[in-house]
Design a protein around this motif. Structure first.
Motif, PDB file in Angstrom:
ATOM      1  N   SER A 213       0.477  -2.063   4.174  1.00  0.00           N
ATOM      2  CA  SER A 213       0.572  -1.193   3.020  1.00  0.00           C
ATOM      3  C   SER A 213       2.033  -0.896   2.803  1.00  0.00           C
ATOM      4  CB  SER A 213      -0.215   0.101   3.263  1.00  0.00           C
ATOM      5  OG  SER A 213      -0.139   0.949   2.151  1.00  0.00           O
TER       6      SER A 213
ATOM      7  N   ALA B 229      -8.883  -6.952  -2.774  1.00  0.00           N
ATOM      8  CA  ALA B 229      -8.165  -5.685  -2.918  1.00  0.00           C
ATOM      9  C   ALA B 229      -7.891  -5.376  -4.388  1.00  0.00           C
ATOM     10  CB  ALA B 229      -6.861  -5.732  -2.133  1.00  0.00           C
TER      11      ALA B 229
ATOM     12  N   HIS C 237      -9.345  -2.150  -6.413  1.00  0.00           N
ATOM     13  CA  HIS C 237      -8.434  -1.229  -7.078  1.00  0.00           C
ATOM     14  C   HIS C 237      -8.745  -1.123  -8.570  1.00  0.00           C
ATOM     15  CE1 HIS C 237      -5.006   1.337  -7.145  1.00  0.00           C
ATOM     16  NE2 HIS C 237      -4.219   0.524  -7.844  1.00  0.00           N
TER      17      HIS C 237
ATOM     18  N   LEU D  14      -7.252  -3.049   3.891  1.00  0.00           N
ATOM     19  CA  LEU D  14      -5.820  -3.058   3.569  1.00  0.00           C
ATOM     20  C   LEU D  14      -5.339  -1.678   3.139  1.00  0.00           C
ATOM     21  CD1 LEU D  14      -5.389  -6.401   1.566  1.00  0.00           C
ATOM     22  CD2 LEU D  14      -4.693  -5.935   3.904  1.00  0.00           C
TER      23      LEU D  14
ATOM     24  N   CYS E  94      -4.885  -0.344   0.233  1.00  0.00           N
ATOM     25  CA  CYS E  94      -3.879  -0.359  -0.832  1.00  0.00           C
ATOM     26  C   CYS E  94      -4.183   0.752  -1.836  1.00  0.00           C
ATOM     27  CB  CYS E  94      -3.874  -1.714  -1.540  1.00  0.00           C
ATOM     28  SG  CYS E  94      -3.337  -3.073  -0.482  1.00  0.00           S
TER      29      CYS E  94
ATOM     30  N   ASP F 256       1.197  -1.829  -3.768  1.00  0.00           N
ATOM     31  CA  ASP F 256       0.710  -2.023  -2.398  1.00  0.00           C
ATOM     32  C   ASP F 256       0.063  -3.400  -2.236  1.00  0.00           C
ATOM     33  OD1 ASP F 256       1.552   0.378  -1.470  1.00  0.00           O
ATOM     34  OD2 ASP F 256      -0.427   1.272  -1.234  1.00  0.00           O
ATOM     35  N   ILE F 257      -0.709  -3.816  -3.251  1.00  0.00           N
ATOM     36  CA  ILE F 257      -1.393  -5.110  -3.177  1.00  0.00           C
ATOM     37  C   ILE F 257      -0.375  -6.238  -3.126  1.00  0.00           C
ATOM     38  CG2 ILE F 257      -2.951  -6.670  -4.400  1.00  0.00           C
ATOM     39  CD1 ILE F 257      -4.326  -4.196  -5.564  1.00  0.00           C
TER      40      ILE F 257
ATOM     41  N   ALA G 290       1.239  -6.225   0.286  1.00  0.00           N
ATOM     42  CA  ALA G 290       0.330  -6.745   1.306  1.00  0.00           C
ATOM     43  C   ALA G 290       0.259  -8.263   1.241  1.00  0.00           C
ATOM     44  CB  ALA G 290      -1.064  -6.136   1.118  1.00  0.00           C
TER      45      ALA G 290
END
Length: 642
Positions: A267, A287, A291, A313, A315, A320-321, A324
């Protein structure tokens, strides 16, 4: 199988329920093959297939007596799992419940109980006869149309007297039963001769847990039952623990290690280790879908494991994604937001992952409603963009009695052809870098969904432009499929005339073609009139009229309402009063073609380097299709006015 009007829940009945002798006052266990994964018949709906990959299964759900949701009808609690394309349900009947007691008592007397699984449909589509669909670990190809439920929720399972699915079975055994392990395997749907040693040990541990007094448990079975309990929720670890003889401490250590690994996802700014190599690129896609609020879509398309890894994860933003994704590739994180975005979208895998996620959102929007033309058009594949020539064969003559000597006479075939071709239709749109920096994921979502609806709208526009253009006088009095005049407005009488005209179509030799009208297509202005014509039970007569008052065309055809038929802003040849009849897709009044049979659009997402002169990421969507009027005998048009 029945439809509950209040909840629109498909109830899939199961046959072949058997009971073991139950000890008085003891709770009974149920093990069911509740749905075998094939075609079932639903009363009031017809033939149905449930895509188990799209079935939402709660952790637990009620077991009911005969679908009775009242307190007196709740006879226990169950859980379910999908294995090898089939739905299995396990549960326990409540001791002391009156209805549960009656079920067990009647079973002792020899009554053959059955079961029914209640599923609430969320999304579905019609599958045409002859189309092959890969679903539930098999290919289903039927000669009759059926409804494919692509997404649904499991609501309950009932025990009842009459079921519909011979491919399913249910076994209910009471605690304290004398059913031995071999009988339990057979009742649960397992073939002992095909089990591996590890599978047999695992199942024996499950049997011992359900039947503690049935057979003396040895230390090995107790160990297997214990490690299975510790590894619950981790099937791979559970199987290895049983097969390799792990003890409780080793099993617990492996489970904790797996949990730590699955939660070590990077993250932004978290300092998480990079490049673990434990996750596939689908995890970034998962992810992104999580989100964006598309968890159920991700569960269906990517599977539970990828989605759980996407959740792990943790996120909290689009940034963040991207971070990652870089860390999963072993790339050191740059120091600033702009640098992270540029680095992430300059790779190959991250734009692909975002494009795949966008493609799934686009496809969901593209398929969210069934266009009216699918109820009557024939779909054909095209190998290339060249003009396609399709043949409409006309066989002349009749079967004739074979004379002495066995000579069979040849029929003659005259051919009429029509041509069609496909083209590429596409659109491109850019996403400004500011939207990414601002974590405007709603813009991503809206863009993907908007492009999906745009693709669906574009295809329908093209098809109805072809229908309205009336090339080569497709609708004409010479073809006996067109009428005009003051008496052609939509009514029970004019619809009856149109139905009769289509049924009366013949070939050049005067042979009846047996074409049956299936679909009435009207503009929105005629929707209420059409419903009155097709749904009314009686016809109002004047005081001087005599004769029957029943509606002879009630429910004679399916109704489709198509706004393009009267949209004179976008189309030519429109009318607010004209209406159409079509036969079914197999009769081919209209042909719709797709390149290589690909009926859904393709979407591609490009990183920031796609256009050097523009600081934006971009989307591209395209679909290759074409359409043509093909067989006038399977179509009919009424002008609806003089």
């Amino acid at each position: 199988m029945i439809i509950a009007n209040a909840t629109q829940a498909l109830r899939l009945s199961a046959a072949g329920v058997t009971f073991a002798g139950a000890a008085e006052g003891k709770p009974a266990r149920a093990t069911m093959l509740a749905y075998a994964g094939g075609v079932m018949t639903v009363g009031g709906v017809g033939r149905v297939v449930i895509d188990l990959a799209g079935l939402e299964i709660p952790a637990s759900f009620p077991l009911l007596a005969d679908h009775n949701p009242e307190l007196s009808g709740v006879i226990g609690q169950g859980s379910a799992a999908v294995r090898a394309g089939q739905l299995f349900v396990e549960g326990q009947l409540t001791a002391g419940n009156t209805a549960a007691g009656q079920i067990v008592t009647m079973a002792k007397a020899g009554h053959a109980w059955q079961a029914s699984v209640g599923v609430e449909p969320i999304a579905s589509r019609q599958v045409r006869p002859g189309d092959a669909v890969n679903v539930n670990n098999r290919t289903i190809k039927e000669d009759r149309q059926y409804m494919l439920v692509t997404a649904g929720r499991l609501r309950e399972t009932s025990i009842l007297s009459i079921g519909a699915d011979p491919g399913t079975s249910v076994s209910i055994a009471a605690r304290g039963t004398t059913m031995n392990f071999e009988d339990w395997l057979k009742a649960s749907g397992f073939d002992d001769s095909t089990l591996t040693d590890a599978q047999r040990v695992t199942l024996k541990a499950s049997y011992d847990a359900q039947n503690p007094t049935a057979e003396p448990a040895n230390p090995e079975r107790l160990r297997a039952a214990s490690v299975l309990s510790i590894a619950s929720g981790h099937p791979t670890i559970a199987a290895q623990a049983v097969a390799d003889g792990w003890d409780e401490a080793r099993t617990r250590q492996e489970v904790l290690g797996h949990i730590r690994t699955s939660r070590s996802g990077p993250s932004l700014g978290s300092g998480s280790p990079r490049g673990s190599g434990q996750r596939s690129p689908a995890v970034i896609e998962a992810a992104f879908l999580i989100h964006a609020g598309y968890e159920s879509l991700g569960e269906k398309m990517l599977g539970a494991q990828s989605m759980q890894q996407g959740r792990d994860l943790r996120c909290r933003s689009l940034l963040d994604i991207l971070a990652a994704g870089l860390q999963m590739q072993g790339v050191d994180l740059p120091s600033g937001k702009n640098e992270i975005i540029r680095a992430a979208l300059s790779t190959i895998s991250l734009p692909v992952a975002l494009g795949n996620a966008a493609g799934k959102m686009l496809l969901q929007a593209y398929l969210e409603s069934v266009p009216s033309w699918q109820s009557f058009a024939t779909i054909k594949p095209a190998a290339n963009f060249k003009e396609q020539t399709s043949i409409r064969p006309n066989l002349s003559g009749q079967l004739e009695q074979v004379a002495n000597g066995g000579e069979i006479k040849h029929a003659t075939m005259s051919e009429s052809t029509y041509t069609w071709s496909i083209d590429t239709f596409a659109k491109m749109i850019g996403i400004d870098r500011k939207a990414i920096v601002n974590d405007d994921l709603g813009l991503f979502n809206d863009t993907a969904s908007g492009l999906g609806r745009m693709a669906r709208r574009s295809l329908s526009d093209f098809i109805y432009s072809t229908i309205l253009a009336n090339a080569s006088n497709f609708y004409s009095s010479g073809h006996a499929n067109y009428v005009s005049g003051s008496t052609t407005n939509l009514s029970t009488a004019s619809l009856g005339i149109g139905i009769a005209a289509m049924r009366a179509q013949r070939d050049a030799d005067g042979n009846d073609l047996d074409i049956a009208p299936k679909v009435l297509v009207v503009p929105p202005e005629l929707e209420q009139t059409a419903k009155a014509v097709l749904q009314s039970d009686y016809i109002q007569l004047t005081a001087t009229s005599t004769g029957p008052t029943g509606n002879t065309v009630k429910d004679s055809v399916q109704l489709q309402v198509e706004p393009r038929l009267s949209n004179d802003v976008r189309f030519t040849g429109t009318s607010e009063v004209a209406w159409y009849l079509f036969a079914g897709p197999n009769d081919g009044a209209v042909t719709v073609g797709f390149l290589d049979g690909q009926q859904s659009p393709t979407v591609e997402f490009f990183g920031l380097n796609s256009e050097p002169n523009r600081l934006e990421a971009s989307w591209r969507v395209y679909l290759d299709y074409g359409a043509a009027l093909s067989d006038y005998r399977a179509a009919y048009k009424s002008k609806g006015e003089a």
